[in-house]
Structures are given as structure tokens and as C-alpha cells.
Design a protein around this motif. Sequence first.
Motif, mmCIF file in Angstrom:
data_model
loop_
_atom_site.group_PDB
_atom_site.id
_atom_site.type_symbol
_atom_site.label_atom_id
_atom_site.label_comp_id
_atom_site.label_asym_id
_atom_site.label_seq_id
_atom_site.Cartn_x
_atom_site.Cartn_y
_atom_site.Cartn_z
ATOM 1 N N ALA A 39 16.646 -91.191 -35.144
ATOM 2 C CA ALA A 39 16.383 -92.608 -34.881
ATOM 3 C C ALA A 39 17.316 -93.143 -33.805
ATOM 4 N N ALA A 40 18.576 -92.731 -33.860
ATOM 5 C CA ALA A 40 19.542 -93.180 -32.855
ATOM 6 C C ALA A 40 19.191 -92.616 -31.479
ATOM 7 N N TYR A 41 18.787 -91.356 -31.441
ATOM 8 C CA TYR A 41 18.376 -90.730 -30.176
ATOM 9 C C TYR A 41 17.247 -91.536 -29.536
ATOM 10 N N ASP A 42 16.229 -91.859 -30.330
ATOM 11 C CA ASP A 42 15.089 -92.617 -29.810
ATOM 12 C C ASP A 42 15.523 -93.990 -29.295
ATOM 13 N N ALA A 43 16.447 -94.619 -30.014
ATOM 14 C CA ALA A 43 16.922 -95.944 -29.607
ATOM 15 C C ALA A 43 17.682 -95.885 -28.285
ATOM 16 N N ILE A 44 18.505 -94.854 -28.120
ATOM 17 C CA ILE A 44 19.287 -94.719 -26.884
ATOM 18 C C ILE A 44 18.373 -94.420 -25.707
ATOM 19 N N VAL A 45 17.429 -93.510 -25.910
ATOM 20 C CA VAL A 45 16.495 -93.157 -24.828
ATOM 21 C C VAL A 45 15.677 -94.375 -24.405
ATOM 22 N N ALA A 46 15.316 -95.204 -25.373
ATOM 23 C CA ALA A 46 14.494 -96.378 -25.070
ATOM 24 C C ALA A 46 15.281 -97.505 -24.430
ATOM 25 N N GLY A 47 16.500 -97.717 -24.875
ATOM 26 C CA GLY A 47 17.243 -98.891 -24.403
ATOM 27 C C GLY A 47 18.679 -98.672 -24.023
ATOM 28 N N GLY A 48 19.092 -97.409 -23.897
ATOM 29 C CA GLY A 48 20.466 -97.140 -23.535
ATOM 30 C C GLY A 48 21.431 -97.464 -24.670
ATOM 31 N N TYR A 49 22.707 -97.414 -24.363
ATOM 32 C CA TYR A 49 23.727 -97.693 -25.381
ATOM 33 C C TYR A 49 23.614 -99.124 -25.898
ATOM 34 N N ASP A 50 23.255 -100.041 -25.018
ATOM 35 C CA ASP A 50 23.091 -101.434 -25.453
ATOM 36 C C ASP A 50 21.935 -101.584 -26.435
ATOM 37 N N GLY A 51 20.967 -100.685 -26.368
ATOM 38 C CA GLY A 51 19.814 -100.760 -27.256
ATOM 39 C C GLY A 51 20.032 -100.081 -28.597
ATOM 40 N N LEU A 52 21.197 -99.454 -28.754
ATOM 41 C CA LEU A 52 21.512 -98.781 -30.012
ATOM 42 C C LEU A 52 22.071 -99.801 -31.001
ATOM 43 N N ARG A 53 21.344 -100.025 -32.074
ATOM 44 C CA ARG A 53 21.752 -100.984 -33.102
ATOM 45 C C ARG A 53 21.774 -100.286 -34.457
ATOM 46 N N MET A 54 22.865 -100.429 -35.165
ATOM 47 C CA MET A 54 22.991 -99.798 -36.472
ATOM 48 C C MET A 54 21.890 -100.294 -37.412
ATOM 49 N N ALA A 55 21.591 -101.589 -37.342
ATOM 50 C CA ALA A 55 20.562 -102.166 -38.209
ATOM 51 C C ALA A 55 19.192 -101.579 -37.900
ATOM 52 N N GLU A 56 18.912 -101.348 -36.618
ATOM 53 C CA GLU A 56 17.618 -100.791 -36.228
ATOM 54 C C GLU A 56 17.503 -99.334 -36.664
ATOM 55 N N VAL A 57 18.594 -98.583 -36.527
ATOM 56 C CA VAL A 57 18.603 -97.191 -36.991
ATOM 57 C C VAL A 57 18.344 -97.153 -38.500
ATOM 58 N N ALA A 58 18.973 -98.075 -39.215
ATOM 59 C CA ALA A 58 18.762 -98.159 -40.662
ATOM 60 C C ALA A 58 17.304 -98.482 -40.987
ATOM 61 N N ARG A 59 16.746 -99.425 -40.259
ATOM 62 C CA ARG A 59 15.358 -99.829 -40.510
ATOM 63 C C ARG A 59 14.399 -98.674 -40.277
ATOM 64 N N ARG A 60 14.624 -97.934 -39.192
ATOM 65 C CA ARG A 60 13.726 -96.827 -38.853
ATOM 66 C C ARG A 60 13.757 -95.713 -39.886
ATOM 67 N N THR A 61 14.871 -95.564 -40.557
ATOM 68 C CA THR A 61 14.996 -94.477 -41.528
ATOM 69 C C THR A 61 14.861 -94.959 -42.974
ATOM 70 N N GLY A 62 14.699 -96.262 -43.165
ATOM 71 C CA GLY A 62 14.483 -96.796 -44.502
ATOM 72 C C GLY A 62 15.706 -96.824 -45.388
ATOM 73 N N VAL A 63 16.886 -96.993 -44.768
ATOM 74 C CA VAL A 63 18.120 -97.092 -45.541
ATOM 75 C C VAL A 63 18.823 -98.402 -45.195
ATOM 76 N N SER A 64 19.913 -98.684 -45.886
ATOM 77 C CA SER A 64 20.674 -99.889 -45.593
ATOM 78 C C SER A 64 21.554 -99.670 -44.371
ATOM 79 N N ARG A 65 21.917 -100.762 -43.722
ATOM 80 C CA ARG A 65 22.818 -100.655 -42.571
ATOM 81 C C ARG A 65 24.158 -100.057 -42.990
ATOM 82 N N GLN A 66 24.601 -100.382 -44.211
ATOM 83 C CA GLN A 66 25.878 -99.846 -44.695
ATOM 84 C C GLN A 66 25.843 -98.325 -44.797
ATOM 85 N N THR A 67 24.670 -97.772 -45.122
ATOM 86 C CA THR A 67 24.530 -96.314 -45.189
ATOM 87 C C THR A 67 24.807 -95.685 -43.832
ATOM 88 N N VAL A 68 24.320 -96.324 -42.779
ATOM 89 C CA VAL A 68 24.553 -95.813 -41.425
ATOM 90 C C VAL A 68 26.040 -95.892 -41.084
#
Length: 200
Positions: free
Chosen positions: A19-48
Motif C-alpha cells: 500500500a505504501a509503495y502504491d502511494a509513493i508511486v502515485a504521489g511521491g513522498y508527500d503523497g504517503l500518508r499513514m492513515a491512507e496506508v491503514a485504510r488501504r489495508t483495513g487496519v488502524s493508523r496506530q497499527t501502521v
Amino acid sequence: MDSFADRTKRRLHNELLDAAYDAIVAGGYDGLRMAEVARRTGVSRQTVYNEFSDKWGLLQAVTTRETERFLLEVNAALAAESEPIAGLQAAVERALALAGENPLVKAMLGQPGSDQASQLLTTRGQQLLEVSHQALDAHVREHWPEVPPEDATSCVDIALRVVLSHIVTPGPPPVAVAAQLARVLSPFLSQHRLVQSRRQ
């Protein structure tokens, strides 16, 4: 054998990296969001956060995994040649060609936040260098038995730094860079080949 818990944890870890790889490829480092990675994988942000500590740790983990995959192909190019010089040239050419077409590398250097992400290849690239050096050093020691270990290590270090430099600041085509480096290191590697031949 791994326990079910271990397999589950490893699977989650890889899903988070995907999920993080896809986020970086799509929007660079600025597009990497812990909350978005959590959402894409169905876990809490705290888990990330528990898994990677912070956004920078997540970027490092993604880059390390991609580097390990990258090194499999580089080592294959190195092993395909029987002579150290030819192997070195093939490995450098393959590394630069792969980097030139790699979506993650392109995003880290050209997408928003590249001033931060690119530090993993420059001023904060020690971890990446260590991962690469460890894998390549073990490989060349096995395939270049006639070259003293410390000299093989020096060749790996020089080649890695040249490759990283050309990834960050592209210059001539990969084939030209590889040939140039092989010419520079050829006398150094050839002397060990000559000594070995004389001993035999």
C-alpha cells in the motif's frame, strides 16, 4: 516452521508495504500518508505506526524491500559472467537500467517530496548502502575466489557509489557507465587473475 501468528504478521507487513509503495508511486513522498496506508489495508493508523514507527521508517522499509528485489537481478547479471571484470560491467549496466525504469525510484526523485525521499539515496543512504553491500559482497566473494576479500569489497563499494551517483544524477547511458567503470577497475582485477594463473 513459522507459526500462524508469524505468517499473519508477515502477510500484514507486506500488505502495508504494498500500500505504501502504491502511494509513493502515485504521489511521491508527500503523497504517503499513514492513515491512507491503514485504510488501504483495513487496519488502524496506530497499527501502521506500531509496525514502522513513522512515515520515514515506512519509506525506508519500502525502499529496502525494493532494493532486495533489485539485487536479485543485479546478482544474476553478475553471476552470468565467469570473469570478474565482465561480471562487474554486466551488474552495473543492469543496475542502472533497472533503476531507470523503476517506478519507485522515479517517484522518489521526481514526485512531490523528492527533496526528502531522495535523501535515502544520498545524505541518509547508509542503510541502503549497507543492504546492497552485504548482498553483493557475499556474492562476489563466492564468484571471485581469486580476488582477495578486501579487494572484492573495495570493488563493490566503488561500484555501488558510482551506481547511486548516476541514479540520482543521470549521465551517459548505462552501457557507457558500466564500460567506463570496467575500464577503470580492469587493471586492478586483472592483476589478481594474472597472479592466480601464475600460481597454477
